[in-house]
Design a protein around this motif. Structure first.
Motif, PDB file in Angstrom:
ATOM      1  N   ASN A  82      69.945 -51.091 -12.924  1.00 21.18           N
ATOM      2  CA  ASN A  82      69.533 -51.930 -11.911  1.00 21.18           C
ATOM      3  C   ASN A  82      71.178 -52.079 -10.979  1.00 21.18           C
ATOM      4  O   ASN A  82      71.634 -52.634 -11.393  1.00 21.18           O
TER       5      ASN A  82
ATOM      6  N   SER B 102      61.419 -48.500  -8.454  1.00 22.28           N
ATOM      7  CA  SER B 102      60.714 -49.173  -9.782  1.00 22.28           C
ATOM      8  C   SER B 102      59.631 -50.177  -9.565  1.00 22.28           C
ATOM      9  O   SER B 102      58.985 -51.224  -7.885  1.00 22.28           O
TER      10      SER B 102
ATOM     11  N   THR C  40      54.071 -55.547 -20.284  1.00 22.94           N
ATOM     12  CA  THR C  40      54.709 -55.163 -18.766  1.00 22.94           C
ATOM     13  C   THR C  40      55.138 -53.128 -19.443  1.00 22.94           C
ATOM     14  O   THR C  40      55.094 -52.886 -20.589  1.00 22.94           O
TER      15      THR C  40
ATOM     16  N   GLY D  95      56.974 -51.003 -15.636  1.00 21.52           N
ATOM     17  CA  GLY D  95      57.181 -52.798 -14.590  1.00 21.52           C
ATOM     18  C   GLY D  95      55.939 -52.804 -14.241  1.00 21.52           C
ATOM     19  O   GLY D  95      55.876 -54.354 -14.013  1.00 21.52           O
TER      20      GLY D  95
ATOM     21  N   ASN E 115      58.784 -53.117 -11.039  1.00 19.42           N
ATOM     22  CA  ASN E 115      59.179 -54.714 -10.570  1.00 19.42           C
ATOM     23  C   ASN E 115      59.950 -55.393  -9.206  1.00 19.42           C
ATOM     24  O   ASN E 115      59.977 -55.825  -9.015  1.00 19.42           O
TER      25      ASN E 115
ATOM     26  N   LEU F 254      52.501 -54.961 -14.326  1.00 19.08           N
ATOM     27  CA  LEU F 254      52.312 -56.472 -15.603  1.00 19.08           C
ATOM     28  C   LEU F 254      51.227 -56.430 -16.028  1.00 19.08           C
ATOM     29  O   LEU F 254      50.118 -56.401 -14.837  1.00 19.08           O
TER      30      LEU F 254
END
Length: 453
Positions: free
Chosen positions: A40, A129, A295, A299, A131, A301
């Motif tokens: 990240n 990603s 999760t 990623g 996220n 949810l």
């Protein structure tokens, strides 16, 4: 006077020496090499800062400065970001141009290449990603410029914006060269609707206005076929669009066995909406707000996916004339007693709690439906078998489950786990509009079968 000049020269010499040392130290640590996959890169030096993008193992990047346990690096397009020191190696005197062959391979896509989106509706994101922030939305058939590829993600440019999409939902240039544009004019083709509550839309995409809904067994004349959508003639003279995965055409029906034709005929003649009309049904999208649920490996949810499935189901049941209530209609936290209380207040005929599953073993996949009391089992069996029929998911069976929302519920209540987000392949599959439609249709049909009996 001479003494002052000597003192001045000595000071200048010391300053130049110090500057030279500083410059050498900076030049000696000009780059870092990433030592882990999916590193990240954050907006600031700390875990509280948002993720800008992710980097692959072996990538080499220019160091700008250090702050504590974090290093600021130079990204492409003049962007900068921060990485944790323990996940990178410092390269004394190495230039970022010395990128590893693995990193170069991920970047070797001609920026003039284009690809075509194959998903009905697809988010493109600020980084590779799930996220990362959503930059925009793309629809099936959209052509985009491809900038680069990183593992399962492709960097694209569209409408003046750049972002990342899953490689699974784009037709890459080499694939495009071998596929002709799928535009056909069917000759006297009649389409049969496969699911109750099927949406007929104004334009060929899943975000378009719904003109009307059709039930299983209804037939329409096809006018044109393009990119997985049929344009059809409606009874009032208008035309609309229906997705090819929710209909069958005459040629498909002709190849079915006699037993299949009989089953289809029987199903077509039984409009389940009549058994759902005026039934009080509570749909409970699991989790929400501060409770994200599980999760996925990419990623995803759970709380977002359960709400999406619930909305699909809500539309279908409402179209059939059912009295439908959602325990939540947005990303909001609800405690478990509140969810059960909704069923009691509504005097619900059925309570459906929607969830997605997870486990440490990433190979596990499939669908499970739970009940607590014996008098809830019949509803669970009907819903489970219908969803399996529609989705073709791995069948993990109908089971006893000690879950609050069914244990403390004095209504006919079930909890259904619609797939494993811990399985990377299944995670991508259950996010698709096709799966969401099939899952909602399965629950709809299961409820119809239950109330019919």
């Amino acid at each position: 006077m001479l003494k002052k000049k000597l003192t001045f020269l000595i000071c200048i010499t010391l300053c130049l020496t110090w500057l030279g040392t500083t410059s050498t130290t900076h030049a000696a640590s000009t780059a870092i090499t990433v030592t882990t996959d999916y590193l990240n890169v954050r907006k600031g030096p700390g875990l509280d800062y948002g993720v800008l993008t992710t980097l692959n193992k072996g990538g080499v990047y220019l160091v700008l400065k250090e702050e504590g346990e974090w290093t600021q690096i130079q990204l492409k397009n003049n962007e900068t970001g921060w990485v944790a020191n323990y996940l990178v190696n410092k390269n004394e005197g190495e230039s970022p141009s010395q990128t590893s062959s693995a990193e170069r391979q991920n970047q070797e896509i001609n920026s003039s290449d284009t690809g075509r989106v194959t998903a009905n509706s697809l988010n493109f994101r600020a980084a590779p990603s799930l996220n990362a922030d959503i930059v925009g939305k793309l629809y099936q058939g959209t052509h985009v410029n491809i900038l680069s590829q990183r593992d399962d993600w492709v960097e694209i440019q569209y409408g003046g914006q750049t972002g990342w999409i899953s490689v699974e939902y784009i037709q890459l240039p080499e694939e495009e060269n071998h596929i002709e544009t799928n535009v056909q004019t069917p000759e006297d083709t009649t389409l049969t609707i496969l699911h109750n509550g099927t949406n007929i839309r104004k334009t060929p995409n899943t975000q378009s206005t719904i003109l009307q809904r059709a039930n299983k067994g209804e037939t329409f004349r096809a006018i044109r076929f393009e990119n997985d959508w049929y344009e059809i003639q409606l009874p009032d003279g208008q035309t609309g669009y229906v997705a090819n995965w929710v209909v069958s055409d005459q040629s498909e029906q002709m190849t079915q066995s006699t037993s299949s034709e009989e089953n289809n005929s029987e199903a077509s003649n039984n409009d389940l909406s009549q058994y759902l009309k005026n039934k009080k049904i509570v749909i409970d999208p699991g989790h929400g707000g501060k409770d994200g649920g599980t999760t996925g490996t990419r990623g995803t949810l759970e709380k977002e996916l359960t709400l999406e499935t619930a909305r699909h189901l809500f539309d279908k049941l409402r179209a059939a004339g059912a009295d439908v209530t959602l325990t939540r209609q947005r990303d909001k936290y609800l405690n478990l007693p509140y969810r059960v209380n909704v069923a009691n207040e509504q005097n619900a005929d059925a309570f459906i709690s929607i969830h997605y599953d997870s486990t440490k073993d990433r190979s596990v996949r499939g669908l499970t439906t739970y009940f607590y009391y014996p008098w809830q089992k019949e509803l669970a069996v009907n819903i489970h078998s219908a969803v399996i029929d529609e989705t073709k998911m791995n069948d993990r069976g109908t089971r006893f489950g000690d879950y609050y929302v069914i244990r403390e519920n004095n209504k006919k209540a079930v909890l259904i786990e619609l797939g494993y987000l811990s399985n990377p392949t299944e995670e991508l599959h259950v996010q698709s509009n096709q799966y969401q439609e099939s899952a909602a249709t399965g629950i709809y049909e299961g409820l119809g079968r239950y109330f019919k009996e």
